[in-house]
Motif scaffolding. Sequence first.
Motif, mmCIF file in Angstrom:
data_model
loop_
_atom_site.group_PDB
_atom_site.id
_atom_site.type_symbol
_atom_site.label_atom_id
_atom_site.label_comp_id
_atom_site.label_asym_id
_atom_site.label_seq_id
_atom_site.Cartn_x
_atom_site.Cartn_y
_atom_site.Cartn_z
ATOM 1 N N UNK A 214 31.609 -23.186 37.870
ATOM 2 C CA UNK A 214 30.413 -22.561 38.462
ATOM 3 C C UNK A 214 30.285 -22.913 39.943
ATOM 4 N N UNK A 215 31.084 -23.921 40.342
ATOM 5 C CA UNK A 215 30.961 -24.386 41.714
ATOM 6 C C UNK A 215 31.257 -23.323 42.740
ATOM 7 N N UNK A 216 32.047 -22.344 42.386
ATOM 8 C CA UNK A 216 32.455 -21.346 43.362
ATOM 9 C C UNK A 216 31.557 -20.117 43.392
ATOM 10 N N UNK A 217 30.660 -20.018 42.419
ATOM 11 C CA UNK A 217 29.773 -18.855 42.379
ATOM 12 C C UNK A 217 28.771 -18.949 43.538
ATOM 13 N N UNK A 218 28.727 -17.950 44.413
ATOM 14 C CA UNK A 218 27.751 -18.031 45.498
ATOM 15 C C UNK A 218 26.338 -17.851 44.942
ATOM 16 N N UNK A 219 25.433 -18.686 45.358
ATOM 17 C CA UNK A 219 24.078 -18.650 44.792
ATOM 18 C C UNK A 219 23.067 -19.148 45.813
ATOM 19 N N UNK A 220 21.924 -18.492 45.878
ATOM 20 C CA UNK A 220 20.881 -18.839 46.849
ATOM 21 C C UNK A 220 19.982 -19.947 46.326
ATOM 22 N N UNK A 221 19.529 -19.823 45.083
ATOM 23 C CA UNK A 221 18.567 -20.782 44.528
ATOM 24 C C UNK A 221 19.037 -21.209 43.143
ATOM 25 N N UNK A 222 19.989 -22.165 43.075
ATOM 26 C CA UNK A 222 20.602 -22.499 41.788
ATOM 27 C C UNK A 222 19.578 -22.939 40.743
ATOM 28 N N UNK A 223 18.581 -23.710 41.146
ATOM 29 C CA UNK A 223 17.622 -24.250 40.180
ATOM 30 C C UNK A 223 16.978 -23.119 39.382
ATOM 31 N N UNK B 61 26.169 -11.386 45.799
ATOM 32 C CA UNK B 61 27.335 -10.518 46.011
ATOM 33 C C UNK B 61 28.426 -11.228 46.812
ATOM 34 N N UNK B 62 28.164 -12.454 47.225
ATOM 35 C CA UNK B 62 29.143 -13.185 48.017
ATOM 36 C C UNK B 62 28.953 -13.043 49.514
ATOM 37 N N UNK B 63 27.942 -12.309 49.937
ATOM 38 C CA UNK B 63 27.664 -12.184 51.373
ATOM 39 C C UNK B 63 27.056 -13.491 51.886
ATOM 40 N N UNK B 64 27.328 -13.817 53.141
ATOM 41 C CA UNK B 64 26.873 -15.092 53.707
ATOM 42 C C UNK B 64 26.321 -14.896 55.116
ATOM 43 N N UNK B 65 25.889 -16.012 55.704
ATOM 44 C CA UNK B 65 25.377 -15.997 57.073
ATOM 45 C C UNK B 65 26.442 -15.569 58.077
ATOM 46 N N UNK B 66 27.698 -15.581 57.684
ATOM 47 C CA UNK B 66 28.761 -15.169 58.597
ATOM 48 C C UNK B 66 28.942 -13.658 58.621
ATOM 49 N N UNK B 67 28.259 -12.956 57.735
ATOM 50 C CA UNK B 67 28.401 -11.497 57.691
ATOM 51 C C UNK B 67 27.528 -10.800 58.729
ATOM 52 N N UNK B 68 28.009 -9.632 59.137
ATOM 53 C CA UNK B 68 27.236 -8.753 60.018
ATOM 54 C C UNK B 68 26.705 -7.623 59.149
ATOM 55 N N UNK B 69 25.383 -7.507 59.096
ATOM 56 C CA UNK B 69 24.725 -6.625 58.129
ATOM 57 C C UNK B 69 24.047 -5.461 58.834
ATOM 58 N N UNK B 70 24.515 -4.255 58.556
ATOM 59 C CA UNK B 70 23.915 -3.064 59.161
ATOM 60 C C UNK B 70 23.056 -2.361 58.124
ATOM 61 N N UNK B 71 21.767 -2.322 58.401
ATOM 62 C CA UNK B 71 20.793 -1.795 57.441
ATOM 63 C C UNK B 71 20.518 -0.332 57.769
ATOM 64 N N UNK B 72 21.092 0.572 56.966
ATOM 65 C CA UNK B 72 21.045 2.003 57.273
ATOM 66 C C UNK B 72 19.911 2.723 56.558
ATOM 67 N N UNK B 73 18.951 1.986 56.043
ATOM 68 C CA UNK B 73 17.829 2.673 55.383
ATOM 69 C C UNK B 73 16.602 2.646 56.294
ATOM 70 N N UNK B 74 15.707 3.577 56.050
ATOM 71 C CA UNK B 74 14.549 3.765 56.908
ATOM 72 C C UNK B 74 13.642 2.532 56.917
ATOM 73 N N UNK B 75 13.240 2.136 58.120
ATOM 74 C CA UNK B 75 12.282 1.047 58.284
ATOM 75 C C UNK B 75 10.879 1.652 58.377
ATOM 76 N N UNK B 76 9.919 0.982 57.802
ATOM 77 C CA UNK B 76 8.543 1.450 57.898
ATOM 78 C C UNK B 76 7.883 1.312 56.539
#
Lengths: 437, 437
Positions: free
Chosen positions: A1-10, A125-140
């Motif tokens: 389980x050590x390799x599973x990316x997780x934000x809040x394991x508890x 999903x395995x995404x991290x702080x090193x990723x560049x994230x382009x949000x293509x959905x409408x803001x508002x």
Amino acid sequence: MGKIPVWNPAIEFIEREALEQLQLARLRQTVEWALKTPFYHQRLTEAGLTRPEDIASLRDVRNIPYTTKDDLREAYPAGLLAVAPEQAVRLHTSSGTTGMPTVIYHTRRDIEHWTELVARCIVATGATARDVFQNMTHYGLFTGGLGLHYGAEQVGMLVIPASSGNTHRQIQLMKNFRTTVVHATPSYLLHLYEVLVNDGMTREQLCLRKAFIGAEPHSEQTRRKIEELFGIKAYNSYGLSEMNGPGVAFECVYQTGLHLWEDAYILEMIDPRTLQPLPEGETGEIVMTTLQRQATPLLRYRTRDLSHLMSGHCPCGRSHRRLARITGRSDDMLIVNGVNLFPSQIEEALMKIPEVGTNYLIQLEKRGSMDRLVVKTELCAKLFMGDRQTLDDLRERIGERLRSAILVKPAIELHQPGSLPVSEGKAQRVLDLRPAF
Amino acid sequence: MGKIPVWNPAIEFIEREALEQLQLARLRQTVEWALKTPFYHQRLTEAGLTRPEDIASLRDVRNIPYTTKDDLREAYPAGLLAVAPEQAVRLHTSSGTTGMPTVIYHTRRDIEHWTELVARCIVATGATARDVFQNMTHYGLFTGGLGLHYGAEQVGMLVIPASSGNTHRQIQLMKNFRTTVVHATPSYLLHLYEVLVNDGMTREQLCLRKAFIGAEPHSEQTRRKIEELFGIKAYNSYGLSEMNGPGVAFECVYQTGLHLWEDAYILEMIDPRTLQPLPEGETGEIVMTTLQRQATPLLRYRTRDLSHLMSGHCPCGRSHRRLARITGRSDDMLIVNGVNLFPSQIEEALMKIPEVGTNYLIQLEKRGSMDRLVVKTELCAKLFMGDRQTLDDLRERIGERLRSAILVKPAIELHQPGSLPVSEGKAQRVLDLRPAF
């Protein structure tokens, strides 16, 4: 389980028993909050629920009446506000295009909770702080843009708040900033790929690795098509504005169904006609209760989304149950000459046919007393140049494929690539031209 | 001073001497950050600045070369990034419609600092957590939407992320949620008022108290017109995407110029032709240096915005100096048959004429070798029904008024209310149809 990316394991690996204790405590808290709203005060009192302690166990959630979209419309604008207005820091409304709008309020803590749920999804999903994230959905007011934005910023990704539209610019941004993760509707990603190719570019000029796709029902075939075209992984996102927006359920790296955050929502699956609970594995309507939202608690909200709960455990080890992908909405079922069918069935069948392109439209007409189903579909770029006999054969083959999937044989229209209308938000796939009586 | 609303008293009322010490320390820190970027490393080394200690006093800022918009374009996309990419959590780009785009990166702390500056601005106008704030500017890469959004959420206002456009829906939201504060361009607010009146509504059906207006230069007359039409107070906001966006300078409750947050920016005023510093009170180009932005430090950035520094003290007691409203941009000066004039002068003169409506357009044409200046202006609703003589007299009177303001007599066209084009973002007030040689 050590390799599973997780934000809040508890919380993501919490034992079921502890999770259910947490759910019960939060359900009581939610009932207490709900009783402060005019709408629920009346509704719960009528059901004999006047105190949080009236919920003795989790099963008692079934004593609570359902809440429907119409209830939300009638309670607009403030009938479901459970805090003093000055405690609310945000509201989101529906567009109201299909009736009165609905509104969801948030306190500052509500926004923090929502943001944490989205952060969990992104990291799963395995995404991290090193990723560049382009949000293509409408803001508002639409929750997809700001919802993912807050979560991605929490994770520490480099967020490009591109918002929706302007496909050429989206591609330029992807190139210039080496975007690795995008968020978009599946139909928009298919459109973007066509523009990319038409502009003489290839996917190798991008650095894309992942896409988060949601906001409209789509088939497994559509997901695979996106993955193959871009050479990436596409993760299914489920959310709805009444449950904050995105962040309700998301696929992890294993792509085996969508983990629903059960510390934040109680999930029930019901038969939309009888309203009776369904056993695991049977497809029905998703019903959800918020467990953390103070400003607008919702109890047993009928989402009208159809899915089923998956059995067994995900290899990731998360204890939260998984939803299968949404197959449609209980209210977007089409009845064609007495036969029930869902647009998702047509899409699934179409996307299995290699000659079929990325865009299609389902049209319903009345001919005398009979319904007529027309499926308009674009072809792959090269194929449209085929001779007449080839196209006739293909048209026949598509018709037969659909007949075996939906029991109705539609008229098939083949269209040139890029010729059917493209929507930048949720795709409009069904055009019902039959008189409404 | 106890009654003055203030977000961060320690910094907003800081003594000048302590402020200047803070500025010097932060300027050195900023030079250190800047030296990490390819662009400034070369530029500063050429100027003999290789260590933060080379800045011995605040006056030494003048030893630093200017940075221009063209520098930003050439450094695109990463020549001005001063941190590792994974430390950046946001980027905003310009639209790039007038050339190569520019980009500003932010770390998490940069976003927190920006948010604090916007919160100070909001609170300085007397707005509080009890207000309902409808943000009518575009969300996404444009900094106006997200910038005000974060600040307002920090203050704890109830934020309606309406984004731009759809005026009927904006008005419905204002009514339904009793919006007390809006953020919009001045031209959009004037348009919104016309739609309100055309829909048979009055301002009494709204709960509006304040407007934050910015993103396009406008005259004092336009501000007063907005205040009178809606019966509200309108506060002038100054920001530019290179300096984060909104939150650079804002009016306080006294509306006597815009307090510029000097703990975050060093402000210089220069003659745009000679590049020499100007004394207080003289109109010139604003030059700014960031003091807190780690991801994209900018040194002596030539904003091209024209204004002057105001003398004396504001009754609010804030120690940060005040800018007068922006009167134009050094590069939007028009030359008409050899005479220099700014669109803002025309607007100021027009808005003093009671018969003139809320929208106008300045058009430049070539007739043979001569320039021709045409000012198209809408009339107030009632007046357009006047007889021909009345309209001719009015046309003559407007022409004379403008001649005395700008030394050129334009051709005047009178238009029906609502007939000139309306932009939902920054108003396009000038149409230059002269050949570019």
